[in-house]
Write an enzyme that holds these catalytic residues in place. Sequence first.
Site, PDB file in Angstrom:
ATOM      1  N   ASP A  96       0.825  -1.200   0.000  1.00 58.19           N
ATOM      2  CA  ASP A  96       0.000   0.000   0.000  1.00 58.19           C
ATOM      3  C   ASP A  96       0.861   1.253   0.000  1.00 58.19           C
ATOM      4  OD1 ASP A  96       0.930  -0.489   2.569  1.00 58.19           O
ATOM      5  OD2 ASP A  96      -1.040  -0.449   3.525  1.00 58.19           O
ATOM      6  N   ASP A  99       7.170   3.876   3.419  1.00 54.29           N
ATOM      7  CA  ASP A  99       7.544   5.061   4.206  1.00 54.29           C
ATOM      8  C   ASP A  99       9.060   5.036   4.441  1.00 54.29           C
ATOM      9  OD1 ASP A  99       7.449   7.265   5.882  1.00 54.29           O
ATOM     10  OD2 ASP A  99       6.477   6.236   7.539  1.00 54.29           O
ATOM     11  N   GLY A 101      10.823   2.400   4.349  1.00 57.34           N
ATOM     12  CA  GLY A 101      11.338   1.364   3.448  1.00 57.34           C
ATOM     13  C   GLY A 101      11.771   0.103   4.188  1.00 57.34           C
ATOM     14  N   THR A 103       9.960  -2.102   6.052  1.00 56.76           N
ATOM     15  CA  THR A 103       9.067  -3.247   5.831  1.00 56.76           C
ATOM     16  C   THR A 103       9.370  -3.893   4.478  1.00 56.76           C
ATOM     17  OG1 THR A 103       7.372  -2.008   7.026  1.00 56.76           O
ATOM     18  CG2 THR A 103       6.629  -3.958   5.822  1.00 56.76           C
ATOM     19  N   LEU A 104       9.443  -3.055   3.452  1.00 51.88           N
ATOM     20  CA  LEU A 104       9.695  -3.542   2.096  1.00 51.88           C
ATOM     21  C   LEU A 104      11.048  -4.250   2.014  1.00 51.88           C
ATOM     22  CD1 LEU A 104       8.622  -3.518  -0.756  1.00 51.88           C
ATOM     23  CD2 LEU A 104       9.810  -1.365  -1.134  1.00 51.88           C
ATOM     24  N   ASP A 155      -5.035   2.459   7.350  1.00 52.70           N
ATOM     25  CA  ASP A 155      -5.705   2.673   8.638  1.00 52.70           C
ATOM     26  C   ASP A 155      -4.897   3.549   9.585  1.00 52.70           C
ATOM     27  OD1 ASP A 155      -3.634   0.749   9.305  1.00 52.70           O
ATOM     28  OD2 ASP A 155      -4.708   0.454  11.182  1.00 52.70           O
TER      29      ASP A 155
HETATM   30  P1  5GP Z   1       7.872   1.467   6.389  1.00 49.71           P
HETATM   31  O1  5GP Z   1       8.424   0.176   6.896  1.00 49.71           O
HETATM   32  O2  5GP Z   1       8.167   1.732   4.956  1.00 49.71           O
HETATM   33  O3  5GP Z   1       8.296   2.630   7.268  1.00 49.71           O
HETATM   34  O4  5GP Z   1       6.329   1.418   6.603  1.00 49.71           O
HETATM   35  C1  5GP Z   1       5.483   0.690   5.823  1.00 49.71           C
HETATM   36  C2  5GP Z   1       4.195   0.405   6.535  1.00 49.71           C
HETATM   37  O5  5GP Z   1       3.902   1.402   7.514  1.00 49.71           O
HETATM   38  C3  5GP Z   1       3.032   0.444   5.566  1.00 49.71           C
HETATM   39  O6  5GP Z   1       2.814  -0.802   4.972  1.00 49.71           O
HETATM   40  C4  5GP Z   1       1.902   0.902   6.458  1.00 49.71           C
HETATM   41  O7  5GP Z   1       1.358  -0.202   7.137  1.00 49.71           O
HETATM   42  C5  5GP Z   1       2.576   1.802   7.479  1.00 49.71           C
HETATM   43  N1  5GP Z   1       2.524   3.219   7.072  1.00 49.71           N
HETATM   44  C6  5GP Z   1       3.538   4.018   6.713  1.00 49.71           C
HETATM   45  N2  5GP Z   1       3.114   5.255   6.410  1.00 49.71           N
HETATM   46  C7  5GP Z   1       1.785   5.236   6.571  1.00 49.71           C
HETATM   47  C8  5GP Z   1       0.746   6.217   6.395  1.00 49.71           C
HETATM   48  O8  5GP Z   1       0.949   7.374   6.004  1.00 49.71           O
HETATM   49  N3  5GP Z   1      -0.529   5.799   6.652  1.00 49.71           N
HETATM   50  C9  5GP Z   1      -0.819   4.537   7.070  1.00 49.71           C
HETATM   51  N4  5GP Z   1      -2.093   4.250   7.298  1.00 49.71           N
HETATM   52  N5  5GP Z   1       0.125   3.589   7.241  1.00 49.71           N
HETATM   53  C10 5GP Z   1       1.399   3.939   6.993  1.00 49.71           C
END
Ligand code: 5GP
Length: 170
Positions: A96, A99, A101, A103-104, A155
């Site tokens: 979705d 942010d 990166g 998780t990816l 969410d």
């Molecule tokens: P990352 O590991 O890239 O920081 O975060 C990825 C995960 O964080 C996304 O899959 C999502 O679940 C959550 N996330 C990051 N930014 C947002 C945001 O702006 N809104 C929501 N609802 N979830 C976010």
Amino acid sequence: MEKELLIPRKTILAKVKELARRISSDYAEKEPILIGVLNGVVFFFTDLVTEMTIPSKIDFIRAASYGSNTSSSGSVRLTKDVEIPIQGKPVILVEDIVDTGLTLTKIVETLKQRDLESIKVCALIDKLERRDMDVTIDYYGFRVNEGFLVGYGLDHDEQYRYLPDIYTLK
Ligand code: 5GP
């Protein structure tokens, strides 16, 4: 909490169609396996897969999420794995929002150990401001700089997923 409309549904669906067209053309004759990252991706995922004009297979993976916090905990835990065979297959990981990166990166690292034919990444939203990791997003829908987004599957503490449009939470 206040929310402000950021991307209306019409704009989302037009973009999803465009992504579906590009993927269908890049993967013609390939039958890719699309792997969605639960839960936030489900609205985007079904729209994307059904707009594609080539056969595909689907499965899902789950990573531990932010919980009730709007900032990353800094660690990622995989809590559900794929269930169909993916070895030797062309895989497209569908997220979705990206942010930091983290998780990816974690999911791609895990999947790359499975001897895939290839792996590419498709994310509806590429959020730039807090990017920590050097990630490649092969197909992205929208680039935004900042803000916490909700709606169309996204969410905040399990609220707002049902909204048809994407909003910034204030
Ligand atoms: P990352 O590991 O890239 O920081 O975060 C990825 C995960 O964080 C996304 O899959 C999502 O679940 C959550 N996330 C990051 N930014 C947002 C945001 O702006 N809104 C929501 N609802 N979830 C976010």
